[in-house]
Write a protein that holds these residues in place. Structure first.
Motif, PDB file in Angstrom:
ATOM      1  N   SER A 247       0.833  -1.198   0.000  1.00 15.48           N
ATOM      2  CA  SER A 247       0.000   0.000   0.000  1.00 15.48           C
ATOM      3  C   SER A 247       0.869   1.249   0.000  1.00 15.48           C
ATOM      4  O   SER A 247       0.561   2.238  -0.672  1.00 15.48           O
TER       5      SER A 247
ATOM      6  N   HIS B 297      -6.115   2.853  -5.033  1.00 15.17           N
ATOM      7  CA  HIS B 297      -5.465   2.989  -3.723  1.00 15.17           C
ATOM      8  C   HIS B 297      -6.505   3.053  -2.604  1.00 15.17           C
ATOM      9  O   HIS B 297      -6.371   2.381  -1.576  1.00 15.17           O
TER      10      HIS B 297
ATOM     11  N   HIS C 144      -7.903  -0.311  -1.991  1.00 16.14           N
ATOM     12  CA  HIS C 144      -6.978  -1.153  -1.223  1.00 16.14           C
ATOM     13  C   HIS C 144      -6.985  -0.776   0.248  1.00 16.14           C
ATOM     14  O   HIS C 144      -6.919  -1.646   1.127  1.00 16.14           O
ATOM     15  N   VAL C 145      -7.041   0.527   0.517  1.00 18.98           N
ATOM     16  CA  VAL C 145      -7.093   0.979   1.911  1.00 18.98           C
ATOM     17  C   VAL C 145      -8.338   0.445   2.601  1.00 18.98           C
ATOM     18  O   VAL C 145      -8.290  -0.014   3.743  1.00 18.98           O
TER      19      VAL C 145
END
Length: 245
Positions: A188, A214, A217-218
């Motif tokens: 990440s 992103h 993914h977080v």
């Protein structure tokens, strides 16, 4: 001279309050202060090596941000954040941050000053990766915050930056310690380099795609982190140094 000493004392007290508030936010995000648990100001003060007053004042600041709530005669309870809350925070961040990085990328293609400001973020992106590899969660969180908010600030909307800052506080990561131990934070962290490269090059479409990816993914990290066990809390000093309890 008396007035000057008084002003210096007030400034020092305010600075300590801000330091404690920052440390408490980091502990909340890292999952060291658990949702639903009640913590007393004297107890936290003993861990941080300060008096109870700046801790109590800092907790009141966090209460105004919705991160904790006062519990009469006991202290402060860390507020619960549901899966629905996290989904809504992620949706709001995506609505704001995805088009904003696209806008910054387009500005980068036209304005050398913007490209120069973006280049100045490369060391911050490197800090994020280095902190993840070094398992320094406080440094990781601080560098990540600085990177994202500084990137968004280049769009020129201060209120937008403030709004994202508040969303980041409320959508704190759970079980970050467990995820770090599993080696899941490094990937990440490395995504910031790719994102910055796209924005610097002026590729708005790619920048928006990478930002959306992103944030997704977080959100996945949040979901996994909620199920990860958190190590017993340790005594912490301001500045990030911890000692075994």
């Amino acid at each position: 001279m008396g007035d000057l000493k008084q002003r210096n004392l007030i400034t020092a007290q305010a600075r300590l309050r801000d330091q404690v508030a920052h440390a408490l936010r980091a502990a909340l995000i890292a999952g060291e202060l658990r949702p639903g648990q009640v913590y007393s100001a004297p107890g936290l003060a003993a861990e941080y090596g300060v008096s109870a007053t700046p801790v109590r004042e800092a907790m009141l600041d966090l209460a105004r941000e919705g991160l904790v709530e006062p519990v009469r005669n006991k202290g402060f309870r860390v507020t619960e954040v549901s899966e629905r809350d996290l989904d809504q925070y992620t949706e709001l961040r995506a609505m704001i941050e995805v088009p904003t990085v696209g806008r910054v990328a387009r500005l980068s293609a036209e304005d050398p000053a913007v490209r120069e400001a973006l280049e100045a973020l490369r060391p911050v992106a490197e800090e994020i990766v280095a902190a993840a590899r070094d398992h320094d969660l406080i440094a990781y969180l601080e560098a990540d915050r600085r990177f994202h908010l500084a990137l968004l600030a280049l769009a020129g909307n201060e209120r937008l930056v403030e709004t994202v800052g508040e969303l980041r506080k409320r959508s704190r990561l759970y079980g970050l310690t467990g995820l770090d131990e599993a080696g899941m934070l490094v990937h990440s962290a490395e995504e910031h380099d790719d994102l910055l490269e796209a924005v610097v090059s002026g590729d708005a479409t790619e920048a928006e795609r990478l930002m959306a990816s992103h944030l997704g993914h977080v959100r996945s990290l949040w979901a996994q982190g909620r199920d990860e066990p958190v190590e017993p809390r340790q005594k912490r000093r301001l500045g990030g140094t911890r000692t075994a309890s």
